[in-house]
Enzyme design. Structure first.
Site, PDB file in Angstrom:
ATOM      1  N   ASP A 168       1.140  -0.982   0.054  1.00 55.90           N
ATOM      2  CA  ASP A 168      -0.113  -0.198   0.086  1.00 55.90           C
ATOM      3  C   ASP A 168       1.057   1.174  -0.408  1.00 55.90           C
ATOM      4  O   ASP A 168       1.595   1.226   1.312  1.00 55.90           O
ATOM      5  CB  ASP A 168      -1.077  -0.136   0.982  1.00 55.90           C
ATOM      6  CG  ASP A 168      -2.075   0.884   1.465  1.00 55.90           C
ATOM      7  OD1 ASP A 168      -1.103   2.241   0.424  1.00 55.90           O
ATOM      8  OD2 ASP A 168      -2.389   1.254   2.737  1.00 55.90           O
ATOM      9  N   GLU A 197       0.093  10.369   1.002  1.00 59.87           N
ATOM     10  CA  GLU A 197      -1.129  10.414   1.818  1.00 59.87           C
ATOM     11  C   GLU A 197      -1.670   9.621   2.562  1.00 59.87           C
ATOM     12  O   GLU A 197      -2.554   9.422   2.716  1.00 59.87           O
ATOM     13  CB  GLU A 197      -1.715   9.325   0.561  1.00 59.87           C
ATOM     14  CG  GLU A 197      -2.888   8.366  -0.204  1.00 59.87           C
ATOM     15  CD  GLU A 197      -3.262   7.429   1.044  1.00 59.87           C
ATOM     16  OE1 GLU A 197      -4.557   6.532   0.894  1.00 59.87           O
ATOM     17  OE2 GLU A 197      -2.389   6.875   1.852  1.00 59.87           O
ATOM     18  N   GLU A 198      -0.757   8.913   3.047  1.00 62.65           N
ATOM     19  CA  GLU A 198      -0.922   8.354   4.677  1.00 62.65           C
ATOM     20  C   GLU A 198      -1.262   8.900   5.519  1.00 62.65           C
ATOM     21  O   GLU A 198      -1.538   8.698   6.031  1.00 62.65           O
ATOM     22  CB  GLU A 198      -0.011   7.687   4.848  1.00 62.65           C
ATOM     23  CG  GLU A 198       0.397   6.086   4.205  1.00 62.65           C
ATOM     24  CD  GLU A 198      -0.710   4.736   3.714  1.00 62.65           C
ATOM     25  OE1 GLU A 198      -1.837   5.364   4.821  1.00 62.65           O
ATOM     26  OE2 GLU A 198      -0.356   3.707   3.484  1.00 62.65           O
TER      27      GLU A 198
END
Length: 341
Positions: A168, A197-198
């Site tokens: 991911d 994104e995380e």
């Protein structure tokens, strides 16, 4: 494509410090003489002409960061205190090998089972052991604010089943790299590698505004909830084909796009599965809210144990996710973007 994933998986790219991953991608582009641009936030953009011209700004997007941690202090005995970057649970960390961006390696502390009775792991109780014997020695090796990630070797552990870290979203990043280097696209498209994104879908917010996107495909690595999913509920499984998001915590996908993806899958005999639970969020959530609104969808590779030291994926799911994306684009172009514009 699996070779791209191998190289990407073993690189270090915690949120905000994705340069190792970004530089690998840029080097591969430069080797092929492919033009790209990079913004101040570290997003990388590649414009690729397809078989067909279109006036729409189509974007295919994957994020290059991964969950990690940041050093926040030292103990007198030379251990490192740390906090998570992204969705990490303290209880899965004891005993795991980690590596800081400066190359220092360590192990997250754990309590022997003989002495663990009644202890619950929290980030306040965990430290990273880098083999230092004093606070001064630890300070000489690692600065406050240094970031790190899991240390995991990529390898095949079953027929077509691969183990690695950061699937991911290195799974999605490997698909994007393959689309750029190895494939012909149905339509002109921008392929965008996003950052952070995380920790809040940050890079995508900037990328969407810079490119004035009309239609977005987010390519992800998502959770396959095995072996713990309850039998009475539906969850994606590894080996079940790419996962198409109907809804998550950030977005309910437009039904027009859902129909296009479903039609492309059925027409081309691509096995796929739905993601329905209202959990998780992707870049699609923030991109869909840009400007006057952007039709956005998510096609993902099901991976077991994401956001942990080691994830698993099935190579055929990776291949099928790319195929489903390409066939969906063909379908949308063939219908002259009906329902999209």
């Amino acid at each position: 494509m699996i070779e791209y994933l191998k190289e990407l998986s073993e690189l270090k790219g915690p949120p905000g410090r994705e340069e190792e991953v970004r530089n690998f991608i840029k080097k591969r582009l430069e080797e092929k003489g492919i033009n790209f641009e990079e913004d101040f936030f570290g997003n990388v953009y590649v414009y690729k002409e397809g078989k067909n011209k279109t006036d729409l700004n189509i974007a295919i997007i994957a994020h290059i960061d991964e969950v990690g941690f940041i050093i926040t202090g030292y103990t007198q005995d030379g251990f490192l205190k740390f906090k998570p970057l992204g969705g990490l649970e303290a209880e899965i960390l004891p005993g795991t090998e980690v590596e800081l961006l400066n190359g220092v390696k360590g192990v997250v502390s754990s309590i022997p089972p003989h002495k663990k009775s009644g202890v619950e792991y929290t980030f306040e109780k965990l430290v990273i052991d880098i083999g230092a014997y004093s606070k001064e020695e630890a300070k000489g090796k690692v600065d406050i604010g240094e970031e790190g990630v899991f240390l995991t070797k990529f390898e095949e552990i079953g027929k077509g089943v691969y183990k690695g870290k950061a699937f991911d979203d290195r799974a999605g990043s490997s698909i994007l790299l393959s689309l750029i280097l190895d494939d012909t696209l149905p339509c002109d498209s921008a392929l965008i590698f996003t950052t952070q994104e995380e920790t809040g879908l940050m890079g995508a917010r900037i990328a969407s505004k810079r490119k004035n996107i009309d239609l977005a495909f987010i390519i992800e690595g998502t959770f396959a909830f095995e072996p713990y999913h309850p039998e009475e509920e539906y969850y994606p499984k590894m080996g079940g084909g790419p996962v198409v998001t109907k809804m998550d915590r950030s977005l309910i996908v437009d039904e027009v796009l859902i129909k296009y993806i479903e039609k492309a899958a059925l027409k081309n005999n691509i096995k796929f599965q739905w993601k329905i639970p209202l959990t998780g969020a992707t870049d699609a959530g923030v991109i869909s809210l840009t400007n006057k609104g952007v039709k956005s969808c998510v096609i993902a590779v099901p991976c077991r144990y994401i956001h942990s030291k080691a994830s698993l994926l099935y190579e055929e799911d990776l291949i099928s996710a790319k195929k489903l994306l390409l066939k969906t684009l063909e379908e949308i172009y063939g219908e002259n973007f009906k329902g999209i514009v």
